[in-house]
Write a protein that holds these residues in place. Structure first.
Motif, PDB file in Angstrom:
ATOM      1  N   LYS A 777       0.841  -1.199   0.000  1.00  0.00           N
ATOM      2  CA  LYS A 777       0.000   0.000   0.000  1.00  0.00           C
ATOM      3  C   LYS A 777       0.882   1.258   0.000  1.00  0.00           C
ATOM      4  CE  LYS A 777      -4.023  -1.995   2.329  1.00  0.00           C
ATOM      5  NZ  LYS A 777      -4.929  -1.885   3.490  1.00  0.00           N
ATOM      6  N   GLU A 778       0.404   2.228  -0.725  1.00  0.00           N
ATOM      7  CA  GLU A 778       1.132   3.495  -0.794  1.00  0.00           C
ATOM      8  C   GLU A 778       0.904   4.289   0.490  1.00  0.00           C
ATOM      9  OE1 GLU A 778       1.319   7.558  -3.534  1.00  0.00           O
ATOM     10  OE2 GLU A 778      -0.138   5.975  -3.953  1.00  0.00           O
ATOM     11  N   ILE A 779       1.986   4.861   0.997  1.00  0.00           N
ATOM     12  CA  ILE A 779       1.874   5.680   2.207  1.00  0.00           C
ATOM     13  C   ILE A 779       1.603   7.120   1.802  1.00  0.00           C
ATOM     14  CG2 ILE A 779       3.114   6.530   4.243  1.00  0.00           C
ATOM     15  CD1 ILE A 779       4.753   3.969   4.152  1.00  0.00           C
ATOM     16  N   SER A 780       0.609   7.709   2.431  1.00  0.00           N
ATOM     17  CA  SER A 780       0.279   9.106   2.143  1.00  0.00           C
ATOM     18  C   SER A 780       1.454  10.012   2.500  1.00  0.00           C
ATOM     19  CB  SER A 780      -0.954   9.522   2.935  1.00  0.00           C
ATOM     20  OG  SER A 780      -1.073  10.919   2.967  1.00  0.00           O
ATOM     21  N   PRO A 781       1.768  11.013   1.672  1.00  0.00           N
ATOM     22  CA  PRO A 781       2.850  11.957   1.980  1.00  0.00           C
ATOM     23  C   PRO A 781       2.647  12.657   3.321  1.00  0.00           C
ATOM     24  CG  PRO A 781       2.167  12.205  -0.295  1.00  0.00           C
ATOM     25  CD  PRO A 781       1.188  11.259   0.346  1.00  0.00           C
ATOM     26  N   LEU A 782       1.403  12.915   3.687  1.00  0.00           N
ATOM     27  CA  LEU A 782       1.118  13.579   4.963  1.00  0.00           C
ATOM     28  C   LEU A 782       1.465  12.669   6.140  1.00  0.00           C
ATOM     29  CD1 LEU A 782      -2.294  15.290   4.097  1.00  0.00           C
ATOM     30  CD2 LEU A 782      -0.061  16.398   4.375  1.00  0.00           C
ATOM     31  N   ILE A 783       1.104  11.354   5.995  1.00  0.00           N
ATOM     32  CA  ILE A 783       1.426  10.396   7.069  1.00  0.00           C
ATOM     33  C   ILE A 783       2.936  10.235   7.181  1.00  0.00           C
ATOM     34  CG2 ILE A 783       1.236   7.973   7.779  1.00  0.00           C
ATOM     35  CD1 ILE A 783      -1.549   7.953   6.493  1.00  0.00           C
ATOM     36  N   TYR A 784       3.617  10.172   6.021  1.00  0.00           N
ATOM     37  CA  TYR A 784       5.071  10.021   6.032  1.00  0.00           C
ATOM     38  C   TYR A 784       5.725  11.230   6.709  1.00  0.00           C
ATOM     39  CZ  TYR A 784       9.871   9.680   4.410  1.00  0.00           C
ATOM     40  OH  TYR A 784      11.235   9.623   4.355  1.00  0.00           O
ATOM     41  N   LYS A 785       5.216  12.434   6.379  1.00  0.00           N
ATOM     42  CA  LYS A 785       5.765  13.659   6.959  1.00  0.00           C
ATOM     43  C   LYS A 785       5.560  13.655   8.478  1.00  0.00           C
ATOM     44  CE  LYS A 785       5.406  18.699   6.732  1.00  0.00           C
ATOM     45  NZ  LYS A 785       4.647  19.848   6.200  1.00  0.00           N
ATOM     46  N   TYR A 786       4.354  13.210   8.912  1.00  0.00           N
ATOM     47  CA  TYR A 786       4.067  13.179  10.353  1.00  0.00           C
ATOM     48  C   TYR A 786       5.004  12.202  11.056  1.00  0.00           C
ATOM     49  CZ  TYR A 786       1.712  12.030  14.719  1.00  0.00           C
ATOM     50  OH  TYR A 786       1.431  11.793  16.037  1.00  0.00           O
TER      51      TYR A 786
END
Length: 798
Positions: A777-786
């Motif tokens: 599954k692709e990780i959302s850029p926002l989740i990765y940033k958090y």
């Protein structure tokens, strides 16, 4: 007009009018603005009433021989006198440059009206100004005709339209520009005045303009020298004729009256310089309405020549409502064109435009509506909503119509250089439209139609001669190597007076286009140039289809290749020569290039050992060159250099500070020749991993060079994938991100299918399958940033 021209100098003006404009005087002076219909109108009346014995006109004396052609019944305006001067003696400047300028004429140009009336009545007409070369010599650098301009004109009116006095005059009249001021008080108002009153106002305006111009500036512009010479000519003619009519630009008229009024005072004799034969050229050439428009860079022109041509023609019919009828004509024509293009415009809008136009002229104190009221009324009634690029169609159409698109024509007796005749003959043969200034387009099937290939050659020749006649917008390009898969060329071409002027400039090089191109090409080849420039010139000869002339170019090319020591220049020349050899059959230019390709290869091989420490920005060029050389060596014609080339590559590998990307490229080439095995290449890669940190990071460049020449290495077993995996595993996250652009470039040499195969092998290396990667599954850029911020916060706390 009196209210805006009123000044302390009016007494002086009154006295000058008595001296200048009296039918009882030996010399009658008529001041003009170049290309002014109202000046032409009153000048015709003066000639009719005064009946001079001789007419003297401001214009370079060297063009006097063209007057018969200019006044011939088959010659049609617009046309221009084209002056050129080659300053070989350095009279103008130490640079010894070439100079050129134009002297355009319209039906309503007062100078042409004077010449035509003289010819019709049997009155001798002469130009009395300094020759063009002498005007240049008399001007200071950057002044007058020595101003740096794309299109210099002989009769520049800026002294009558741009100074402090004129600005004050415009402000006092409450108008927006000098052209609007001129139209209101002279073109419209002057038509309803007596000729004497009109001349008085012209002299007042010209004298006041001159009084606000510095004497030093006039000297720098060459004005004083020109006026001294003209006065000298006038004095001489006064002794020969009883009634002289002197027609000059209004700015010069007050000075000429002053110089000539005192017959007892001798004038300073102006001595002309000795000129070499052929140094100065004077030709008539067809011109266009577009080129005569001051808004297109013609300094001494009035704007909107098409409009004022119509005004002049109406005045010739003695129409008292010339302006009213003409502006109505343009409203209707513009409305019809807008309806055809966009629709949505009604007859009511046109009626509203005319009503507003007449109202505006009344409010502005004008005796008739002019072109500026026409613009304002179209803007207010034809454009719905806000004015901008998406709604300006009516104004663009109006401007095109006001300018006009007419092109002049010369009579058969006109002296035309043979190269211009050749150009016109080819345009007739190929059915190219050169009787309009509109842009035309033609599509050429250059490989299937013999005629289309001939047209293509013609366009390339015109391009080589810098005529700006044609531009290729689409098609194969031998010079850049792009779009060579295309089989059609699309060209856009447009006639302009600059095309003829450019041909006249190169007429000394040949009587026909092909001869001129050959002479210029051979002259360039004799100059100092490197292999790249020589090969480019050779390519242009190919494009022009000049195969008979190619041997002369190739003879010089051989010498250039042997003396050139620039590796990159030689590489570029080699690529062009190979490409031309490949295109021989397509372009029907069967000529042997193997000898020159071999010579370029030999020189490149000699210079190869010097390429070890190339700059990063040169890596791509060197790798392409080595790959091209390798492919060339596989051909039977160049086998004799193969071993020497491989030896040069092996010597390069032995150098200690070899650029990593270049090393990879060389090892890939040698792998293809079996002089470097897969295991040797892997050992070299592991050597980069076991070296210093900088050496490790440069491994990405090694892979880039290697994949450029031997990407099949990756698919030989799994050992290379394991080695690549080990390399990436040794990198920190920061290092990986730093070399990621280089890695992306390295993997860009693989096809999408090959990328999938590499990904599959890499996944298997870690116990995964290709399908498993797709299931992630692709990780959302926002989740990765958090997560990244949370991780950094925790690390800081610890």
């Amino acid at each position: 007009m009196d209210e805006i021209l009123r000044s302390e100098e009016m007494d002086q003006i009154e006295g000058m009018v008595r001296l200048a404009f009296s039918y009882e005087q030996t010399a009658l002076y008529f001041p003009i603005r170049h290309h002014s219909p109202v000046c032409a109108y009153h000048l015709k009346k003066v000639i009719e009433e005064y009946r001079p014995d001789c007419i003297l006109v401001e214009g370079p004396a060297s063009a006097g021989g063209l007057l018969d052609i200019m006044t011939h019944e088959d010659t049609r305006t617009p046309f221009a006198i084209y002056y050129s001067y080659r300053d070989l003696p350095g009279y103008v400047s130490e640079e010894k440059e070439d100079y050129k300028c134009y002297y355009p004429f319209l039906d309503y140009s007062p100078e042409l009206v004077a010449a035509r009336e003289g010819q019709k009545r049997g009155i001798p007409v002469e130009f009395i100004d300094l020759p063009y070369s002498e005007i240049l010599i008399a001007s200071e650098k950057g002044k007058g005709l020595l101003k740096r301009s794309e299109k210099n004109t002989y009769n520049d009116d800026y002294l009558l339209s741009k100074n402090h006095y004129i600005k004050q005059l415009i402000t006092r009249a409450g108008l927006r520009s000098f052209d609007e001021l001129w139209e209101k008080y002279f073109e419209i108002g002057g038509r309803q005045e007596s000729t004497e009153q009109f001349v008085k106002h012209m002299l007042a305006y010209c004298l006041l303009s001159r009084l606000h111009s510095g004497e030093e500036d006039l000297e720098a512009e060459g004005c004083l020298s020109r006026e001294a010479y003209m006065a000298q000519r006038i004095r001489k003619k006064e002794k020969e004729f009883q009634k002289l009519l002197v027609v000059t630009g209004g700015f010069h008229t007050p000075a000429l009256i002053k110089l000539c009024q005192d017959k007892t005072k001798p004038l300073t004799e102006y001595t002309l310089h000795n000129m070499e034969k052929g140094a100065e050229g004077t030709y008539l050439l067809p011109y266009s309405m577009e080129a005569c428009d001051s808004l297109n860079g013609y300094a001494s022109g009035m704007p909107y020549p098409g409009f004022y041509q119509d005004i002049y023609e109406e005045a010739e019919k003695q129409n008292p409502k010339a302006f009213e009828d003409t502006v109505l004509k343009y409203i209707v024509a513009t409305g019809g064109a807008v309806r055809k293009k966009e629709g949505g415009l009604s007859a009511c809008d046109e009626i509203s435009a005319y009503s507003m136009l007449t109202g505006l002229s009344f409010l502005r104190g004008k005796k008739a509506p002019g072109v500026y009221e026409l613009f304002d009324s179209i803007l207010a009634t034809f454009i719905k909503g806000e004015y901008g690029p998406s709604t300006d169609t009516p104004l663009r159409i109006l401007k095109e119509k006001l300018t006009g698109n007419g092109v002049g024509r010369l009579c058969q007796n006109a002296k035309i250089p043979p190269i211009v005749q050749d150009f016109e003959e080819k345009c007739r043969e190929f059915k190219l439209n050169i009787h309009s200034t509109l842009l035309s387009e033609v599509t050429l099937e250059i490989f299937s139609s013999k005629k289309h290939r001939l047209i293509s050659k013609f366009f390339y020749q015109m391009e080589f001669l810098n005529t700006d006649f044609a531009v290729k917008t689409k098609g194969p390009s031998l010079r850049t190597g792009k779009d060579r898969n295309l089989i059609r060329e699309i060209w856009k071409y447009k006639w302009s007076s600059q095309v003829v002027a450019a041909l006249i400039d190169v007429s000394v090089s040949g009587a026909v286009l092909e001869e001129a191109c050959t002479a210029i090409a051979l002259k360039r080849m004799k100059e100092d140039m490197n292999s790249r420039e020589g090969a480019e010139l050779l390519t242009r000869m190919y494009e022009m289809g000049m195969k008979e002339q190619l041997p002369k170019i190739l003879y010089r090319m051989e010498g250039i290749l042997h003396t050139d020591g620039d590796f990159f220049s030689l590489v570029d020349a080699l690529s062009r020569l190979i490409m031309l050899e490949e295109q021989n059959r397509l372009y029907q230019t069967e000529i042997e290039l193997a000898e020159f390709i071999g010579a370029a290869c030999e020189k490149i091989i000699i210079l190869l050992p010097l390429m070890a420490k190339i700059k990063e920005e040169d890596l791509s060029s060197v790798m392409t060159a080595l790959k091209t050389m390798y492919q060339l060596m596989q051909r039977e014609d160049y086998q004799e250099n193969r071993e020497i080339f491989y030896e040069a590559l092996q010597k390069l590998l032995e150098q200690e500070e070899l650029q990593a990307g270049l090393e990879g490229c060389i090892r890939g080439i040698l792998y293809g020749t079996s002089l470097n095995t897969a295991s040797e290449i892997e050992r070299a890669c592991y050597g980069y991993m076991s070296g210093t940190h900088d050496k490790l990071l440069s491994g990405s460049k090694l892979f880039r060079g290697l994949f450029f020449t031997a990407r099949d290495l990756v698919f030989v077993g799994n050992s290379f994938i394991v080695m690549m995996d080990t390399f990436i595993g040794k990198l920190s996250e920061e290092d990986f991100m730093g070399i990621l652009p280089e890695l992306r470039m390295a993997f860009s040499y693989f096809t999408p299918r090959e990328i999938d195969e590499i990904a599959k092998k890499a996944a298997e290396q870690h116990g995964r399958k290709g399908k498993d990667l797709l299931a992630l599954k692709e990780i959302s850029p926002l989740i990765y940033k958090y997560g990244r911020e949370l991780n950094d916060t925790v690390l800081n706390k610890m």
